[in-house]
Design a protein around this motif. Structure first.
Motif, PDB file in Angstrom:
ATOM      1  N   ASP A   8       0.841  -1.199   0.000  1.00  0.00           N
ATOM      2  CA  ASP A   8       0.000   0.000   0.000  1.00  0.00           C
ATOM      3  C   ASP A   8       0.877   1.251   0.000  1.00  0.00           C
ATOM      4  N   PRO A   9       0.667   2.196  -0.961  1.00  0.00           N
ATOM      5  CA  PRO A   9       1.523   3.381  -1.040  1.00  0.00           C
ATOM      6  C   PRO A   9       1.148   4.473  -0.044  1.00  0.00           C
ATOM      7  N   VAL A  13      -1.074   9.011  -1.668  1.00  0.00           N
ATOM      8  CA  VAL A  13      -1.000   8.546  -3.050  1.00  0.00           C
ATOM      9  C   VAL A  13      -2.372   8.079  -3.523  1.00  0.00           C
ATOM     10  N   ARG A  14      -3.081   7.318  -2.695  1.00  0.00           N
ATOM     11  CA  ARG A  14      -4.387   6.770  -3.100  1.00  0.00           C
ATOM     12  C   ARG A  14      -5.388   7.868  -3.410  1.00  0.00           C
ATOM     13  N   LEU A  17      -3.599  10.731  -6.396  1.00  0.00           N
ATOM     14  CA  LEU A  17      -3.466  10.360  -7.801  1.00  0.00           C
ATOM     15  C   LEU A  17      -4.729  10.647  -8.610  1.00  0.00           C
ATOM     16  N   THR A  74       2.341   8.274  -9.559  1.00  0.00           N
ATOM     17  CA  THR A  74       2.274   6.987 -10.262  1.00  0.00           C
ATOM     18  C   THR A  74       3.506   6.142  -9.941  1.00  0.00           C
ATOM     19  N   SER A  77       2.963   4.809  -6.542  1.00  0.00           N
ATOM     20  CA  SER A  77       1.916   3.800  -6.546  1.00  0.00           C
ATOM     21  C   SER A  77       2.387   2.490  -7.178  1.00  0.00           C
ATOM     22  N   ASN A  80       6.150   1.660  -4.961  1.00  0.00           N
ATOM     23  CA  ASN A  80       6.105   1.825  -3.513  1.00  0.00           C
ATOM     24  C   ASN A  80       7.501   1.921  -2.896  1.00  0.00           C
TER      25      ASN A  80
END
Length: 214
Positions: A8-9, A13-14, A17, A74, A77, A80
């Motif tokens: 999981d980044p 990031v989630r 992005l 990106t 993601s 990581n």
């Protein structure tokens, strides 16, 4: 935006992005649409024409920053990595930008958008604006290559359809944005003529979006 089960980044990031990609889409339209509209419907040297170029320059500037943000997020993601100021992290990022198709496509978009930012602010003649418009359209093409794997059947046709889809949508939305911006200062007779020309441009864009999407 739910956390991944593995690698999981992180929440930044989630959530960041998709927001950055939204800015890419909107700013890309604000860059391409006014330029095409200016060539198609506005007289060189007039206030609406100059407003179109200024709006395109602002859109290109935002696209440059948004593309860079999408590129970095990106990278985080996809791989990581541990974010740091060390040389190893910079080398990883460099390999992503230069050695992967995804990294190169976003890098090309950011570079071309930065060039359009300067040109749209500096140029004023039809010929120079035409060249600037072509560069603006080229900056959107790398995004269309990300939507279909080269290993799948009909890759060329799919990429061409995506390119037409993206550019036509940008022309429609960006032209409409410019129309909203310049409308208050236009006399009714001029507004009627510009609306008629935009209507033609929007109809062409609508048809291309529909056909390419299908």
């Amino acid at each position: 935006a739910a956390p991944r089960l593995t690698s999981d980044p992180g929440a930044v990031v989630r959530w960041g992005l998709p927001v950055a990609k939204l800015l890419v889409n909107l700013s890309g339209a604000a860059m391409v649409g006014p330029l095409v509209f200016a060539l198609f419907a506005l007289a060189s040297g007039t206030k609406p024409f100059l407003t179109a170029l200024n709006l395109a320059s602002a859109g290109a500037a935002i696209l440059t920053v948004a593309s860079g943000t999408v590129t970095f997020l990106t990278f985080l993601s996809s791989f990581n990595p541990k974010v740091s100021l060390e040389a190893e992290f910079g080398a990883q990022l460099g390999r992503f930008l230069l050695d992967t198709e995804l990294g190169r496509s976003w890098l090309i978009t950011a570079i071309f958008a930065s060039v359009v930012t300067v040109l749209a602010f500096a140029v004023r003649g039809y010929g120079a604006v035409l060249v600037t418009t072509m560069l603006a359209i080229i900056s959107l093409i790398p995004m269309s290559t990300q939507g279909h794997s080269g290993e799948l059947a009909n890759h060329d046709a799919a990429v061409m359809s995506l390119t037409l889809h993206i550019v036509s949508a940008a022309v429609w939305l960006g032209g409409l944005t410019l129309l909203i911006v310049i409308r208050p200062g236009l006399p009714s007779s001029t507004l009627e003529d510009i609306l008629r020309r935009y209507s033609t441009l929007a109809l062409i864009a609508f048809v291309v979006v529909a056909v390419s999407g299908y």
